[in-house]
Design an enzyme around this catalytic site. Structure first.
Site, mmCIF file in Angstrom:
data_model
loop_
_atom_site.group_PDB
_atom_site.id
_atom_site.type_symbol
_atom_site.label_atom_id
_atom_site.label_comp_id
_atom_site.label_asym_id
_atom_site.label_seq_id
_atom_site.Cartn_x
_atom_site.Cartn_y
_atom_site.Cartn_z
ATOM 1 N N HIS A 265 -7.699 -1.061 4.001
ATOM 2 C CA HIS A 265 -6.794 -0.306 4.857
ATOM 3 C C HIS A 265 -6.216 0.895 4.116
ATOM 4 O O HIS A 265 -5.758 0.777 2.981
ATOM 5 C CB HIS A 265 -5.660 -1.206 5.351
ATOM 6 N N PRO A 266 -6.210 2.062 4.756
ATOM 7 C CA PRO A 266 -5.807 3.305 4.068
ATOM 8 C C PRO A 266 -4.331 3.655 4.165
ATOM 9 O O PRO A 266 -3.950 4.784 3.873
ATOM 10 C CB PRO A 266 -6.656 4.354 4.800
ATOM 11 N N CYS A 267 -3.483 2.701 4.549
ATOM 12 C CA CYS A 267 -2.087 3.049 4.817
ATOM 13 C C CYS A 267 -1.338 3.598 3.609
ATOM 14 O O CYS A 267 -0.351 4.319 3.760
ATOM 15 C CB CYS A 267 -1.340 1.842 5.384
ATOM 16 N N ARG A 268 -1.787 3.277 2.380
ATOM 17 C CA ARG A 268 -1.090 3.758 1.189
ATOM 18 C C ARG A 268 -1.924 4.733 0.358
ATOM 19 O O ARG A 268 -1.493 5.165 -0.714
ATOM 20 C CB ARG A 268 -0.692 2.573 0.303
#
Length: 317
Positions: A265-268
């Site tokens: 997941h690329p959220c950070r």
């Protein structure tokens, strides 16, 4: 329950991505995000230096209009994975990884804490000779030997000899020979019995552009020694348990048909990259956006530590 939550989140983010306008103006230095054009430039740089990576288009019906038709995502196939993450849990190798990432989990912490202080050590290998010349030790995705990098022969990293002895750097092909790896597994088994079996798996890795988060996104799908698809639970065995079902979830690839794949997941991602940019700047250097994917492949290694796409390379900027 976590799977249900992830499914709901995935659906919501899919709608949000559809409604999010395409980023037109570069905000790389300010926020760590990139435009589609910058993603393509970084991808071209990766392909140039690491010929095991290549551009792909995917299904015609799923082409994203903000990217060139022939450069929808990046792909590398047959990346070896020789052991499961649980085999690393109490090994010296894992201790080295933890130590490298500041003793607090490094990049892992960026997903569980509010700050990103631990990521500073993720660029520990960046050294500045002067403000105009930055020599960077970058671990990149399955880089083949490229004749145009004269600086590669000087000051090799400490673990380069181990890679050379293993034979993993002896090929310039865009894919690794999985049949040889399978033969190696059988030889190990015959020599040492059940405990010596080398459970070799291979993975196909993909990098897409996430329009909502405006960053690259890593996808992976694994196969056993007979090139049979791994189950979800089997793939989770090759992912850091700190990230399973949290940072890493099972979702459909935006450009390809099922089955679903593991996705980091690329959220950070932008937050991590912003910290790296600041760290380089504090040392008197400047990190170009074309280096994005090389750095990206380094810090996601904390998530998939047993997948052997990290061939050490040296680049001068």
């Amino acid at each position: 329950m976590q799977n249900v939550i992830n499914s709901v989140k995935g659906t919501a983010l899919g709608v949000a991505e559809f409604l999010t306008p395409v980023l037109k103006e570069s905000k790389f230095k300010e926020t760590g995000v990139i435009t589609p054009e910058e993603f393509v430039a970084a991808g071209d740089h990766l392909v140039h230096h690491c010929p095991t990576w290549k551009w792909a288009s995917g299904e015609e019906a799923k082409v994203k209009p903000y990217l060139p038709n022939d450069k929808q995502f990046l792909l590398t196939r047959n990346v070896p994975c020789y052991k499961r993450c649980k085999q690393m849990e109490y090994s010296d190798e894992l201790e080295a990884i933890i130590e490298e990432d500041d003793g607090d989990g490094g990049w892992v912490d960026t997903f569980h804490n509010s700050g990103v202080t631990g990521v500073t050590e993720a660029v520990r290998e960046i050294s500045l000779d002067n403000k105009d010349n930055m020599n960077m030790n970058v671990k990149t995705g399955a880089c083949g030997n490229s004749g145009d990098d004269d600086d590669d022969e000087e000051g090799e990293a400490a673990d380069m000899e181990e890679y050379e002895e293993s034979g993993l750097l002896e090929t310039d092909d865009a894919t690794l020979d999985t049949s040889k790896m399978a033969d190696l597994s059988k030889t190990k088994a015959e020599a040492g019995g059940e405990d010596a079996i080398l459970q070799t798996r291979t993975y196909d890795l993909y990098i897409t552009y996430d329009k909502y988060y405006q960053t690259p996104r890593l996808w992976l799908f694994g196969y056993d020694e007979d090139r049979q698809p791994l189950t979800v639970d089997q793939m989770y065995e090759d992912i850091s348990q700190d990230h399973v079902k949290k940072t890493v979830t099972i979702e459909n690839h935006p450009n390809l048909p099922p089955p679903a794949m593991c996705s980091v997941h690329p959220c950070r991602h932008a937050e991590v990259m912003k910290k790296i940019i600041e760290t380089v700047a504090e040392g008197g250097g400047e990190l170009g956006v074309h280096m994005y994917l090389l750095i990206f492949l380094k810090f996601v290694q904390a998530v998939i530590p047993t997948i052997e796409y990290d061939y050490t390379r040296h680049f001068t900027m």
